[in-house]
Structures are given as C-alpha cells and as structure tokens.
Design a protein around this motif. Sequence first.
Motif, PDB file in Angstrom:
ATOM      1  N   VAL A   3       0.839  -1.201   0.000  1.00 44.63           N
ATOM      2  CA  VAL A   3       0.000   0.000   0.000  1.00 44.63           C
ATOM      3  C   VAL A   3       0.873   1.249   0.000  1.00 44.63           C
ATOM      4  CG1 VAL A   3      -1.713   1.293   1.325  1.00 44.63           C
ATOM      5  CG2 VAL A   3      -1.929  -1.179   1.103  1.00 44.63           C
ATOM      6  N   LEU A   4       1.926   1.254   0.799  1.00 41.29           N
ATOM      7  CA  LEU A   4       2.848   2.392   0.843  1.00 41.29           C
ATOM      8  C   LEU A   4       3.526   2.590  -0.503  1.00 41.29           C
ATOM      9  CD1 LEU A   4       4.261   4.605   2.477  1.00 41.29           C
ATOM     10  CD2 LEU A   4       5.953   2.889   3.148  1.00 41.29           C
ATOM     11  N   SER A   5       3.954   1.511  -1.118  1.00 43.95           N
ATOM     12  CA  SER A   5       4.607   1.602  -2.414  1.00 43.95           C
ATOM     13  C   SER A   5       3.652   2.132  -3.478  1.00 43.95           C
ATOM     14  CB  SER A   5       5.157   0.237  -2.817  1.00 43.95           C
ATOM     15  OG  SER A   5       5.943   0.356  -3.971  1.00 43.95           O
ATOM     16  N   ALA A   7       1.029   4.059  -2.941  1.00 40.66           N
ATOM     17  CA  ALA A   7       0.745   5.463  -2.638  1.00 40.66           C
ATOM     18  C   ALA A   7       1.883   6.363  -3.109  1.00 40.66           C
ATOM     19  CB  ALA A   7       0.512   5.636  -1.142  1.00 40.66           C
ATOM     20  N   LEU A   8       3.123   5.960  -2.858  1.00 39.71           N
ATOM     21  CA  LEU A   8       4.263   6.764  -3.295  1.00 39.71           C
ATOM     22  C   LEU A   8       4.387   6.778  -4.811  1.00 39.71           C
ATOM     23  CD1 LEU A   8       6.951   5.841  -0.616  1.00 39.71           C
ATOM     24  CD2 LEU A   8       5.410   7.801  -0.697  1.00 39.71           C
ATOM     25  N   PHE A   9       4.055   5.669  -5.450  1.00 37.32           N
ATOM     26  CA  PHE A   9       4.040   5.626  -6.913  1.00 37.32           C
ATOM     27  C   PHE A   9       2.993   6.590  -7.457  1.00 37.32           C
ATOM     28  CE2 PHE A   9       2.608   3.936 -10.976  1.00 37.32           C
ATOM     29  CZ  PHE A   9       3.811   3.866 -11.665  1.00 37.32           C
ATOM     30  N   ALA A  10       1.833   6.619  -6.822  1.00 33.96           N
ATOM     31  CA  ALA A  10       0.761   7.522  -7.265  1.00 33.96           C
ATOM     32  C   ALA A  10       1.176   8.982  -7.125  1.00 33.96           C
ATOM     33  CB  ALA A  10      -0.507   7.246  -6.468  1.00 33.96           C
ATOM     34  N   VAL A  11       1.878   9.325  -6.058  1.00 33.15           N
ATOM     35  CA  VAL A  11       2.353  10.700  -5.874  1.00 33.15           C
ATOM     36  C   VAL A  11       3.323  11.076  -6.986  1.00 33.15           C
ATOM     37  CG1 VAL A  11       3.772  12.184  -4.387  1.00 33.15           C
ATOM     38  CG2 VAL A  11       1.984  10.774  -3.389  1.00 33.15           C
ATOM     39  N   LYS A  12       4.242  10.194  -7.299  1.00 36.59           N
ATOM     40  CA  LYS A  12       5.222  10.464  -8.353  1.00 36.59           C
ATOM     41  C   LYS A  12       4.551  10.552  -9.720  1.00 36.59           C
ATOM     42  CE  LYS A  12       8.786   8.112  -5.773  1.00 36.59           C
ATOM     43  NZ  LYS A  12       9.523   6.884  -5.634  1.00 36.59           N
ATOM     44  N   ALA A  13       3.609   9.670  -9.983  1.00 38.77           N
ATOM     45  CA  ALA A  13       2.900   9.704 -11.266  1.00 38.77           C
ATOM     46  C   ALA A  13       2.070  10.980 -11.383  1.00 38.77           C
ATOM     47  CB  ALA A  13       2.015   8.472 -11.403  1.00 38.77           C
ATOM     48  N   PHE A  14       1.416  11.389 -10.320  1.00 39.84           N
ATOM     49  CA  PHE A  14       0.628  12.622 -10.337  1.00 39.84           C
ATOM     50  C   PHE A  14       1.532  13.821 -10.601  1.00 39.84           C
ATOM     51  CE2 PHE A  14      -1.054  16.349  -8.114  1.00 39.84           C
ATOM     52  CZ  PHE A  14      -2.246  16.513  -8.811  1.00 39.84           C
ATOM     53  N   ALA A  15       2.694  13.863  -9.959  1.00 40.82           N
ATOM     54  CA  ALA A  15       3.618  14.978 -10.175  1.00 40.82           C
ATOM     55  C   ALA A  15       4.100  15.016 -11.622  1.00 40.82           C
ATOM     56  CB  ALA A  15       4.809  14.861  -9.219  1.00 40.82           C
ATOM     57  N   LEU A  16       4.379  13.861 -12.204  1.00 42.00           N
ATOM     58  CA  LEU A  16       4.834  13.825 -13.596  1.00 42.00           C
ATOM     59  C   LEU A  16       3.734  14.270 -14.554  1.00 42.00           C
ATOM     60  CD1 LEU A  16       7.079  13.146 -15.602  1.00 42.00           C
ATOM     61  CD2 LEU A  16       6.196  10.819 -15.662  1.00 42.00           C
ATOM     62  N   VAL A  17       2.519  13.804 -14.354  1.00 46.09           N
ATOM     63  CA  VAL A  17       1.407  14.209 -15.218  1.00 46.09           C
ATOM     64  C   VAL A  17       1.133  15.705 -15.061  1.00 46.09           C
ATOM     65  CG1 VAL A  17      -1.081  13.937 -15.593  1.00 46.09           C
ATOM     66  CG2 VAL A  17       0.368  11.929 -15.320  1.00 46.09           C
ATOM     67  N   ASP A  18       1.203  16.208 -13.843  1.00 45.87           N
ATOM     68  CA  ASP A  18       1.010  17.637 -13.618  1.00 45.87           C
ATOM     69  C   ASP A  18       2.087  18.447 -14.334  1.00 45.87           C
ATOM     70  OD1 ASP A  18      -0.389  19.825 -11.994  1.00 45.87           O
ATOM     71  OD2 ASP A  18       1.722  20.112 -11.470  1.00 45.87           O
ATOM     72  N   LEU A  50       9.577   1.977 -10.556  1.00 43.80           N
ATOM     73  CA  LEU A  50       9.141   0.754 -11.235  1.00 43.80           C
ATOM     74  C   LEU A  50      10.185  -0.351 -11.136  1.00 43.80           C
ATOM     75  CD1 LEU A  50       7.453   2.210 -14.427  1.00 43.80           C
ATOM     76  CD2 LEU A  50       6.335   1.000 -12.553  1.00 43.80           C
ATOM     77  N   VAL A  51      11.453   0.030 -11.185  1.00 43.29           N
ATOM     78  CA  VAL A  51      12.537  -0.962 -11.120  1.00 43.29           C
ATOM     79  C   VAL A  51      12.758  -1.433  -9.686  1.00 43.29           C
ATOM     80  CG1 VAL A  51      14.998  -1.312 -11.506  1.00 43.29           C
ATOM     81  CG2 VAL A  51      13.637  -0.086 -13.195  1.00 43.29           C
ATOM     82  N   LEU A  52      12.843  -0.493  -8.766  1.00 48.98           N
ATOM     83  CA  LEU A  52      13.067  -0.800  -7.352  1.00 48.98           C
ATOM     84  C   LEU A  52      11.760  -0.570  -6.609  1.00 48.98           C
ATOM     85  CD1 LEU A  52      16.326   1.278  -7.015  1.00 48.98           C
ATOM     86  CD2 LEU A  52      16.190  -1.177  -7.367  1.00 48.98           C
ATOM     87  N   TRP A  53      10.889  -1.548  -6.574  1.00 47.46           N
ATOM     88  CA  TRP A  53       9.546  -1.348  -6.074  1.00 47.46           C
ATOM     89  C   TRP A  53       9.500  -1.089  -4.574  1.00 47.46           C
ATOM     90  CZ3 TRP A  53       5.494   0.110  -8.540  1.00 47.46           C
ATOM     91  CH2 TRP A  53       4.241   0.002  -7.952  1.00 47.46           C
ATOM     92  N   SER A  54      10.545  -1.399  -3.831  1.00 44.96           N
ATOM     93  CA  SER A  54      10.552  -1.204  -2.381  1.00 44.96           C
ATOM     94  C   SER A  54      10.461   0.282  -2.054  1.00 44.96           C
ATOM     95  CB  SER A  54      11.843  -1.774  -1.782  1.00 44.96           C
ATOM     96  OG  SER A  54      11.942  -1.394  -0.422  1.00 44.96           O
TER      97      SER A  54
END
Length: 79
Positions: A3-5, A7-18, A50-54
């Motif tokens: 879940v943490l991974s 959530a952090l992926f979603a934050v990074k993806a949102f920042a990139l799309v923005d 994506l490569v280092l999912w931890s």
Amino acid sequence: MLVLSLALFAVKAFALVDCLTRAPARFAVADTLPKSSWLVILGLTLAAHLVLWSPLSLLNLVGTVAALVYLAQLRGSRV
C-alpha cells in the motif's frame, strides 16, 4: 508495504502528469527549475520506482522527496 509503495508511486505519477500539462511559463513565474529539468527528474524517479519497487529504498525516498518538492513549489504557488 504494498500500500505504501502504491501510494508513493501515485504521488510520483501525479507529479509527472502535472508537470506534463503545466505551461512552461508557470515555472519561470514560480522561480523554480525549468520544465525540462522537472520532466527529467520526475521521469527518472518514476522509472526508478518501477525498477526498485521497495518504497524504503534510498532511491525511492529521494524520488518521493523530489516529487513532493515539485508539488509544493508548483501546485502550492498561487501564480
């Protein structure tokens, strides 16, 4: 950890799309790095996630901080 991974992926993806959708002039007005620099930084952090999912790996933590800094500077500014 999953879940943490996610959530952090979603934050990074949102920042990139923005960043992709924001006009380049807004970066100069906000007195921050140019759009191209932010695109490279955010793109690399998303690829690293994506490569280092931890979520607790050092590279992912640095990428999360970079995404949060971007969001604070550009989304938090009222320009």
